[in-house]
Design an enzyme around this catalytic site. Structure first.
Site, short mmCIF file in Angstrom:
data_model
loop_
_atom_site.label_atom_id
_atom_site.label_comp_id
_atom_site.label_asym_id
_atom_site.label_seq_id
_atom_site.Cartn_x
_atom_site.Cartn_y
_atom_site.Cartn_z
N GLU A 226 0.85 -1.20 0.00
CA GLU A 226 0.00 0.00 0.00
C GLU A 226 0.88 1.25 0.00
O GLU A 226 0.60 2.22 -0.68
CB GLU A 226 -0.93 0.00 1.23
CG GLU A 226 -1.80 1.26 1.28
CD GLU A 226 -2.87 1.24 2.36
OE1 GLU A 226 -3.23 0.16 2.84
OE2 GLU A 226 -3.36 2.33 2.72
N ARG A 304 -7.35 2.73 13.40
CA ARG A 304 -8.26 1.60 13.18
C ARG A 304 -8.23 0.64 14.37
O ARG A 304 -9.24 -0.01 14.69
CB ARG A 304 -7.98 0.87 11.86
CG ARG A 304 -9.15 0.00 11.42
CD ARG A 304 -8.93 -0.66 10.08
NE ARG A 304 -9.45 0.08 8.95
CZ ARG A 304 -10.70 0.03 8.51
NH1 ARG A 304 -11.60 -0.71 9.13
NH2 ARG A 304 -11.06 0.73 7.46
N GLU A 705 -10.62 -8.22 4.11
CA GLU A 705 -9.88 -8.31 5.37
C GLU A 705 -10.58 -9.07 6.49
O GLU A 705 -9.93 -9.78 7.25
CB GLU A 705 -9.56 -6.89 5.87
CG GLU A 705 -8.56 -6.16 5.01
CD GLU A 705 -8.54 -4.67 5.34
OE1 GLU A 705 -9.49 -3.95 4.96
OE2 GLU A 705 -7.59 -4.22 5.99
N1 MTE Z 1 -6.34 -11.55 -1.33
C1 MTE Z 1 -5.31 -11.90 -2.12
N2 MTE Z 1 -5.40 -13.03 -2.82
N3 MTE Z 1 -4.18 -11.14 -2.20
C2 MTE Z 1 -4.04 -9.99 -1.46
O1 MTE Z 1 -3.01 -9.32 -1.55
N4 MTE Z 1 -5.07 -8.45 0.16
C3 MTE Z 1 -6.04 -8.33 1.25
C4 MTE Z 1 -7.41 -8.79 0.80
N5 MTE Z 1 -7.34 -10.07 0.16
C5 MTE Z 1 -5.12 -9.60 -0.61
C6 MTE Z 1 -6.27 -10.42 -0.60
C7 MTE Z 1 -6.15 -6.96 1.75
S1 MTE Z 1 -5.05 -6.43 2.87
C8 MTE Z 1 -7.14 -6.13 1.33
S2 MTE Z 1 -7.30 -4.58 1.95
C9 MTE Z 1 -8.09 -6.53 0.31
O2 MTE Z 1 -7.89 -7.85 -0.16
C10 MTE Z 1 -7.98 -5.56 -0.86
O3 MTE Z 1 -8.81 -5.89 -1.90
P1 MTE Z 1 -10.39 -5.55 -1.90
O4 MTE Z 1 -10.50 -4.15 -1.41
O5 MTE Z 1 -10.75 -5.74 -3.29
O6 MTE Z 1 -11.02 -6.51 -0.96
N1 HPA Z 2 -7.53 0.85 5.70
C1 HPA Z 2 -6.56 0.45 4.86
N2 HPA Z 2 -5.70 1.24 4.34
C2 HPA Z 2 -5.77 2.53 4.66
C3 HPA Z 2 -6.75 3.01 5.51
C4 HPA Z 2 -7.68 2.12 6.06
O1 HPA Z 2 -8.58 2.48 6.82
N3 HPA Z 2 -6.56 4.33 5.63
C5 HPA Z 2 -5.47 4.61 4.89
N4 HPA Z 2 -5.01 3.54 4.28
MO1 MOS Z 3 -5.30 -3.94 3.13
S1 MOS Z 3 -4.22 -3.94 4.84
O1 MOS Z 3 -6.17 -2.46 3.57
O2 MOS Z 3 -4.15 -3.43 1.99
#
Ligand code: MTE
Ligand code: HPA
Ligand code: MOS
Length: 778
Positions: A226, A304, A705
């Site tokens: 990120e 958070r 998550e």
């Molecule tokens: N799933 C896979 N396969 N690979 C990833 O890197 N990241 C996780 C989750 N699932 C991840 C994953 C995290 S930290 C987040 S925030 C969300 O996916 C981000 O994607 P989304 O917002 O589409 O759920």
């Molecule tokens: N979640 C994940 N990533 C972020 C956030 C959050 O709430 N705020 C800033 N980056």
């Molecule tokens: Mo997920 S920790 O918000 O990339």
């Protein structure tokens, strides 16, 4: 619909950063990073490296054309160490050579002299010394201070969670290519193309419009990319800007593990007060977050933690304080759950402690305190709860009473093996906690043959977001999915993106896609109405056909698209979406920060081998609040992956830094991640399907998550198994519960006895040192 990447993934054809065909003249970078966790740089000798075969240039802070600063939230992070190093792994110099091998060989020839400074690795020590990243934050509801008197039971304790290595399969990396007029195109393995663009802009001094960031997909990010992809992109882009040649850097696994930050370890103190009905009426908690050497995303992660510090429970009086503590470790960063899991572990520990002391099962306390619709979160948002539904369904799914009895019977009959069971409810807020980040854009083009290309700010990292976006397009236009292509994420097509994070990517970018497609659809419908000489309201597109009043019109999708084009009406649209209704006052700590919450309950059963300390997770049966899932296969994948990642964090994965701030668990030989044997033997996932309205895309709630937090249940199930072996054992709330730690917890008396012997031997040895040499011989 199955994941659109599954075909190329399984054939090994999917393109990641390291698969991009290299341009002729490409150079390779490798980083020289600090071997010392804290100190003053006295001398940096680059001579041998500069003269090493194939080396084109060695860059340091002196070569930076913009500013030496990559801090995202707070400008406190140098790209290259200038006068001081603040953690082992901090970039000091970058070697650029003709080959990867030559670059890495030259790095080994760099010599650095560092005058050591005191090293802090422990967050509590940092807090004591006033080493804070930001001033402490406090969230508060009700009046804790005046409530303690009304409590029938008060328990205090401490809880610790360790870090977690992201271990994305694709390591960090970037590839920068020079273009015309000073443009630099950057391929980056990032969750946030705009963050990369900004960081590169700062470091090179180039304006953002000269920087094109392009991402096809990541081999996993999990939060680790990120913010922390910026470093490698900035290094490559700086080198490209200076040398006018393509520069690539794809980190080796050991470089990656050593130089990048991880999940934040936390150490916390809690005080929990219950009345005689086992209602939690007061909760006081203090979090010490191990932020590492600079802010990175730590202040947002810290926030958070506070948001989620009461997990799925309504507690009327809470005071929660959090310190972000500066230590000499690599800056810790986002990791699935973003501080939420760390906060939730502490309240679960507090409840477990209360249950231990009261001699009851924790689920009795958990169940009595579940959030109900109409309650208030400590940050002021009104609760819309699915907690009870998930809980009740989970209890009947696994027949908790029968399961508990089975465990008890098993434990009665077996001496060596003991089972443990736990219930883990979760509640996770969806939206970036920083309100302004809750926006997204999508660019949709319909071509004259009826095919469609869509670009958004979403990054595909294995979570299936591209499939969901494709589904949105196909569904709105009612066309076959094969007509739709999801393009790479590119800052020239989509500007000012928020990171793909906070589980909100499909919601934000899917809704922007929905906005764009709906706009094009309404133009198409107008054209169809004109052509067919009917009211627009009776037009419907279904399965690539145009219907009027539910009757086939004879016009199909392709004809409609062509007609629209012939009328010189745009077949393209740029959609913009912002989450409505969210706000948060950071000073007051009150507001409505989340679009909605995701709930669930998992029941975990484990078996411990009390001779060896090893264990297995027998089953995890859970009910998860999907809203109304738009892609069940993908969502199940997210639950399974998140669950196992959470179990890893809670039971196996042990990030170890020594007192010198050096990472000891720096490879997969010393850092154990879950493998197929760590996967629960049985995983049952039941959908809490609700038709209730929510702000999710197609009412399909975010799923990325939250499931990680089901893994917390494994810790408490293991703890329960330990206690049925030895009721005198009071295992510390200190995750992960590795087999070694578990073994020590099974036999606390023996551990104490051994410690006593060791102590007395130590005393004897010390005594001996003061006796005569002759006495020593005896
Ligand atoms: N799933 C896979 N396969 N690979 C990833 O890197 N990241 C996780 C989750 N699932 C991840 C994953 C995290 S930290 C987040 S925030 C969300 O996916 C981000 O994607 P989304 O917002 O589409 O759920
Ligand atoms: N979640 C994940 N990533 C972020 C956030 C959050 O709430 N705020 C800033 N980056
Ligand atoms: Mo997920 S920790 O918000 O990339």
């Amino acid at each position: 619909m199955k994941n659109i990447d599954s075909y190329t993934h399984t054939r090994g054809e999917s393109v990641y950063l390291d698969d991009i065909p290299v341009v002729a003249g490409t150079l390779y970078a490798a980083c020289f990073d600090s071997p010392v966790a804290h100190g003053k740089i006295i001398n940096l000798d680059l001579h041998a490296a500069e003269n090493s075969p194939g080396v084109v240039r060695v860059l340091t802070h002196k070569d930076i054309t913009g500013i030496n600063q990559i801090g995202g939230i707070i400008p406190d992070e140098e790209l290259f160490a200038e006068y001081h190093v603040h953690f082992c792994g901090m970039p000091v110099a970058l070697v650029i050579a003709e080959t990867e091998y030559q670059a890495r060989a030259a790095v080994k020839k760099i010599k650095i002299e560092i005058e050591p400074l005191p090293i802090i690795t422990d967050p509590r020590e940092a807090a004591e010394k006033g080493e804070l990243i930001v001033p402490p934050r406090t969230f508060k509801i009700g009046e804790c201070d005046t409530t303690w008197d009304q409590c029938d039971h008060i328990f205090v304790g401490r809880a610790d969670t360790n870090g977690q290595e992201h271990l994305y399969i694709e390591t960090q990396g970037a590839y920068a290519i020079p273009g015309e007029q000073g443009v630099v195109k950057i391929y980056s393995s990032t969750q946030s193309p705009t963050a990369v663009q900004r960081a590169v802009s700062k470091v090179t001094g180039l304006a953002m419009h000269l920087l094109e960031v392009d991402v096809t997909r990541l081999g996993g990010g999990f939060g680790g990319k990120e913010d922390q992809a910026n470093t490698w992109a900035a290094l490559c882009a700086l080198a490209t800007h200076i040398l006018k040649r393509p520069v690539k850097y794809s980190l080796s696994r050991m470089e990656d593990i050593r130089m990048t930050g991880k999940r934040h370890p936390y150490s916390s103190d809690f005080k929990i007060g219950l009345n005689k009905d086992l209602k939690i009426i007061a909760y006081e908690v203090t979090f010490y977050q191990n932020a590492g050497a600079s802010a990175d995303l730590s202040p947002a992660v810290l926030e958070r933690t506070l948001f989620h510090c009461t997990n799925t429970y309504f507690i009327p009086n809470v005071i929660a304080t959090a310190y972000s503590c500066r230590t000499n470790l690599p800056p810790n960063t986002a990791f699935r759950g973003f501080g939420g899991p760390q906060g939730m572990f502490v309240i679960e520990s507090a409840i477990a402690k209360a249950a231990d002391e009261l001699g009851i099962d924790a689920d009795i306390i958990q169940q009595r305190n579940l959030l109900q619709t109409g309650d208030e979160f400590l940050y002021g948002q009104k609760v819309v709860s699915e907690a009870g539904e998930c809980w009740n369904k989970a209890i009947s799914l696994c027949n908790l009473e029968a399961a508990k009895k089975e465990v008890a019977d098993f434990n009665l009959k077996n001496d060596q093996y003991k089972k443990g069971i736990s219930v883990m409810p979760i509640c996770f807020g969806i939206s970036f906690t920083n309100t302004l980040m809750n926006q997204a854009r999508a660019l949709v083009h319909v071509y004259t043959d009826g095919s469609v290309v869509v670009s958004t700010g979403a990054i595909e990292m294995g979570q299936g977001v591209n499939t969901k976006i494709l589904q949105v397009v196909a569904q709105v236009f009612s066309i076959d999915p094969s007509r739709v292509k999801v393009n790479s994420t590119n800052t020239y097509r989509i500007a000012n993106t928020s990171p793909s994070a906070a589980s909100a990517t499909a919601d934000l970018n899917g809704k922007a896609t929905l906005v764009a497609c709906s706009e094009i659809l309404s133009r198409l419908k107008k054209v169809a109405a004109d052509e067919l000489k009917v009211e627009e309201s009776v037009i419907e597109l279904k399965d690539e056909l145009v219907f009027t009043n539910g009757i086939k019109s004879g016009m199909n999708w392709e004809q409609l698209v062509l007609t629209t084009f012939a009328k010189r009406i745009s077949l393209s649209e740029h959609g913009h979406y912002t989450t409505p209704g969210i706000h948060f006052d950071k000073v007051a700590g009150k507001g409505h920060p989340f679009a909605y919450h995701v709930y669930g309950t998992a029941i975990t059963t484990v078996t411990v081998d009390c001779l060896r300390g090893i264990y297995e997770v027998d089953s995890v049966k859970l009910v998860h609040d999907f809203g109304s899932s738009m892609n069940r296969v993908i969502d199940i994948g997210q639950i399974e992956g998140g669950l196992v990642q959470g179990i890893g964090w809670m039971t196996l994965e042990e990030v170890v830094y020594d007192q010198e701030g050096r990472l000891r668990s720096n490879a997969l030989s010393t850092y154990k991640v879950p493998d197929i044997y760590s996967v629960p033997k049985e995983i049952v996932i039941e959908f809490l399907d609700t038709q209730k309205d929510n702000l999710a895309i197609f009412r399909s709630k975010a799923v990325g998550e939250p499931p990680l937090m089901y893994g917390i249940g494994a810790f408490f199930a293991l703890r329960n198994a330990i206690r049925s072996f030895n009721l005198l054992s009071k295992p510390a709330f200190d995750a992960p519960m590795t087999p070694e730690k578990l073994l020590l917890n099974l036999y606390p008396e023996k551990v104490d006895a051994i410690k006593r012997v060791a102590k007395s031997e130590e005393i004897r040895e010390t005594e001996m040192e003061y006796t005569s040499p002759a006495a020593k011989v005896i």
